[in-house]
Every structure is written in C-alpha cells, then in structure tokens.
Write a protein that holds these residues in place. Sequence first.
Motif, PDB file in Angstrom:
ATOM      1  N   VAL A   1      45.201  37.660  76.195  1.00 58.83           N
ATOM      2  CA  VAL A   1      45.000  38.904  76.945  1.00 58.83           C
ATOM      3  C   VAL A   1      45.016  40.067  75.958  1.00 58.83           C
TER       4      VAL A   1
ATOM      5  N   TRP B   1      48.577  36.163  72.736  1.00 57.20           N
ATOM      6  CA  TRP B   1      48.400  34.800  73.234  1.00 57.20           C
ATOM      7  C   TRP B   1      49.627  34.388  74.035  1.00 57.20           C
TER       8      TRP B   1
ATOM      9  N   ILE C   1      46.400  31.358  76.871  1.00 56.89           N
ATOM     10  CA  ILE C   1      45.654  32.468  77.443  1.00 56.89           C
ATOM     11  C   ILE C   1      45.742  33.665  76.505  1.00 56.89           C
TER      12      ILE C   1
ATOM     13  N   PRO D   1      42.893  35.397  86.544  1.00 56.48           N
ATOM     14  CA  PRO D   1      42.694  35.843  85.160  1.00 56.48           C
ATOM     15  C   PRO D   1      43.883  36.678  84.669  1.00 56.48           C
ATOM     16  N   GLY D   2      44.415  36.310  83.507  1.00 54.96           N
ATOM     17  CA  GLY D   2      45.526  37.053  82.929  1.00 54.96           C
ATOM     18  C   GLY D   2      46.860  36.810  83.579  1.00 54.96           C
TER      19      GLY D   2
ATOM     20  N   THR E   1      40.187  35.508  76.799  1.00 58.10           N
ATOM     21  CA  THR E   1      39.775  34.123  76.591  1.00 58.10           C
ATOM     22  C   THR E   1      40.934  33.210  76.943  1.00 58.10           C
ATOM     23  N   ARG E   2      40.637  31.933  77.072  1.00 60.42           N
ATOM     24  CA  ARG E   2      41.667  30.907  77.240  1.00 60.42           C
ATOM     25  C   ARG E   2      41.081  29.576  76.799  1.00 60.42           C
TER      26      ARG E   2
ATOM     27  N   ASP F   1      44.187  42.521  80.346  1.00 56.98           N
ATOM     28  CA  ASP F   1      42.970  41.842  80.794  1.00 56.98           C
ATOM     29  C   ASP F   1      42.758  40.564  80.000  1.00 56.98           C
ATOM     30  N   GLU F   2      42.442  39.474  80.684  1.00 56.55           N
ATOM     31  CA  GLU F   2      42.199  38.211  80.002  1.00 56.55           C
ATOM     32  C   GLU F   2      40.905  38.288  79.206  1.00 56.55           C
TER      33      GLU F   2
ATOM     34  N   ALA G   1      51.582  40.938  82.177  1.00 60.91           N
ATOM     35  CA  ALA G   1      51.094  39.709  82.818  1.00 60.91           C
ATOM     36  C   ALA G   1      52.131  39.276  83.840  1.00 60.91           C
TER      37      ALA G   1
END
Length: 408
Positions: free
Chosen positions: A148, A136, A146, A118-119, A156-157, A153-154, A112
């Motif tokens: 990943v 997380w 966040i 995203p991410g 959820t958040r 790759d993300e 990251a």
Amino acid sequence: MSRAVAVLLVVSASWSCAPESSTDSNAVRETLPNGATLIRYTALPPTDAAAPSVADAYADLKLGVLEGDPNYIFGDIRGVEATGNGTIYVLDYQASEVRTFAPDGTFMEVLASQGEGPGEIREANGIFLQGDSLLWINDHGQMDIIGVDLAGDEVTRFPFPVRSYGYIWDPVWDDRGRLWRATSHSDEERQWPPETGLVERNYRGYFKWYDPVTEDTDSVYTGEGTGRSYVSEEGGGWSYRGVPFEGGGFTRVIPAGGMWSGNTASYRLARTDEAGDTVLVIEADLPVDPVTDEDRAEYVRATVERDPESRRTAEAIAALMPDVKPILRGVFVDPDGWLWVQRVTDTGAPSFYDLYTHEGDYLGSLRLILDGTPRGPLRVRNGNVYTWFLDELDVPYVVRIPLPALTS
C-alpha cells in the motif's frame, strides 16, 4: 493523561563513528588460505562495562496506554516502521489495522483496517517499509503480501512465495527489489507416531528470493543443519521440547549482496558473497559461561513444578545440555549495511549490541535502556531505532530510540 507519549532528552541523537581499524590494537588481522580476511577482536567490552566504546541509548518517544484513547491502546503489536520524516506506522494484529503517528507521537489515521477489500487486512503479522513510499503488509489470513502507498491505497499484492509464516514477519528486501525468505527441505520422512527420546532431523537450508516486478524467483543454498528435540508421550499426545542452552545456526541476507552466518554458541561470523564464497570472518575472544549442575537442577525443578509427571523427561533433557551457554542471541543488518551482533545478557539486563561495518570494522557497542525487553525486531531508520516492549502489566508500548554517537 489518557495517552502516554513520553518525550525524553538524550545526550546525542547523532549516529556517527569514524573507525580506525588499522590502528586498533584490539583487532588482529590475517589472510585465510582461501584469500578471505579474518579479523579477531581480543578485547571487546563486557556487556555491563562503562567504557568509551559503549554507548547507552534511551527512548525519547513512547506510545501506548493501559486505558483511555483507543488509538494508543495496542493489543498485539507485530510490526513498527518509520519514514525519513519520522512518521511512525504500527501494526496491531489484534485490531487488524495499521495506525499512523506523527513524529511527535500524535495519532494521525488508520492506514489499513480489517477486511478483505483492496488495502484491507485480515491477519497481518508484519510490515516493512520499502523506500519512503511503499508499505508491505504480510497477511497470512489472505496468504498475500500487500503493498500500500502511504495514503493507504493498495498498489500491488502477490501470494506468499514461501507458503509458511511465523509469529512475526521480519523480511529482507535487497537493493535490487527482491524479497528474501528462509526455507528448508528434508528428505527424511516424518514418523507417526513419533519415536520418544532425542529426535534429530537433518535438513538443507535455503533462502528463496522473489522479485514482485518481474515475478522471477530462485533459491540460494545455505548449508545443511540438524534440528533436535526431545519427544515424550504425555496425556495421550506428544510433547516436543528443545534442549536449553543449545546453540543455533543463523544466516542473514545483506541487502547490498551476500550473507552473514554463524552460530549462537560462538562469536564467529562469516560473510559470504553471492556465489557462496567466504570473504570475511569476524571473531571475538570473549569468556563463556558454563552450564552448571545448578542450571540443570533448576530446569528439572521448574519443569516438575509445572508438570509433576515430567521428572524423567526433564532429567533426560537436563543431561543433554551443552557444557557452555550461547554467547550470542543473533544478528541483523541495518539499511546502511552495518552488522548488529546481539550478545546474551542476564535476565532483566539491557539488550547489548556490537556494531561492525560491512568490512568488519568495529564501530562500538550499544546498550538499549528500556523499561522492558524488546519483543520484536529492531527497525533502524534514519538515526533512530524503533521497536516495542511489554511493561510489567503486559501493556505493549512502541518506542523510538535516537542512536548516540559511538567511539570505537
């Protein structure tokens, strides 16, 4: 070499112990009036002891350099995690990135990096690996937590359940997938400008939990407390100072359910269930160190050396010091449910932990032999401890420490 990946051999990398508390003459058990069990340990080893129940643990991997390969230069580490196969993740707050390293210390990739897509992260101050698939990241720059996957790759958040943050995010995710965070509330209004002298503020403590899947949330009351600070007016502003050697209360969530709580001023730990009822108490008979006149005088001397105008304040604070010093630094619970109790040690001495099972059986004690003092929370993962420290030049290093066998 531009990268410092040191591999050291240890005597044993296994993490095992077969406690036999029923035959341990060091443990005295009794039943309290409410039905809870009290276990009192009468002869725990000193922190400098060379005893069968004390194991020394050494790093077998160190990541970090003063100069050279930028992937091994860390500016401000705020989190370390590791998967079951030994892959290591390091959060560097200054660089705003999470770096991935192979089990042998080889740099792999940036998982990251800085940004707002995203991410991507802005000002992340902690990471937590849930299972072996979801990392997380606590990003207070975006006020989001966040999630990943391990490809970066993300997934959820969600916004901060508690709208505050500290220097390092050290969360608890329980076995039901809920995130827990301590918070508090006080009905007392803050006075401005503040009164000078000793100021006490009463509050009610809570743990708030949040389920990111169902979005359910609730709070668990953990008791009342009092915060104390000494306020003085200096240079057109106000200074808030704590009282040295004063003990402090703590509560730690157990992932399997319930909580451990205590106060650093005494070796007494209570486990409560989810209803708040005490089910187990651990006590240990250990000597305490008095706060001496020399301690008070040294505090005044050091304070006045930094600020010659602060003598009166320093003397007032010195007079408020307790009679004895804290015996504990704190506790945490590892993924196996074992309780780690960190004792206070002399400056420069290795960190020292007593370990107990969920049922209060003493497993043994552990000394972490490092080239510095751990600067962040310990992560216990699959028979290893991961953390970081600063050397004498303030260079940050990540370390992996295999856990030796303990003999209780």
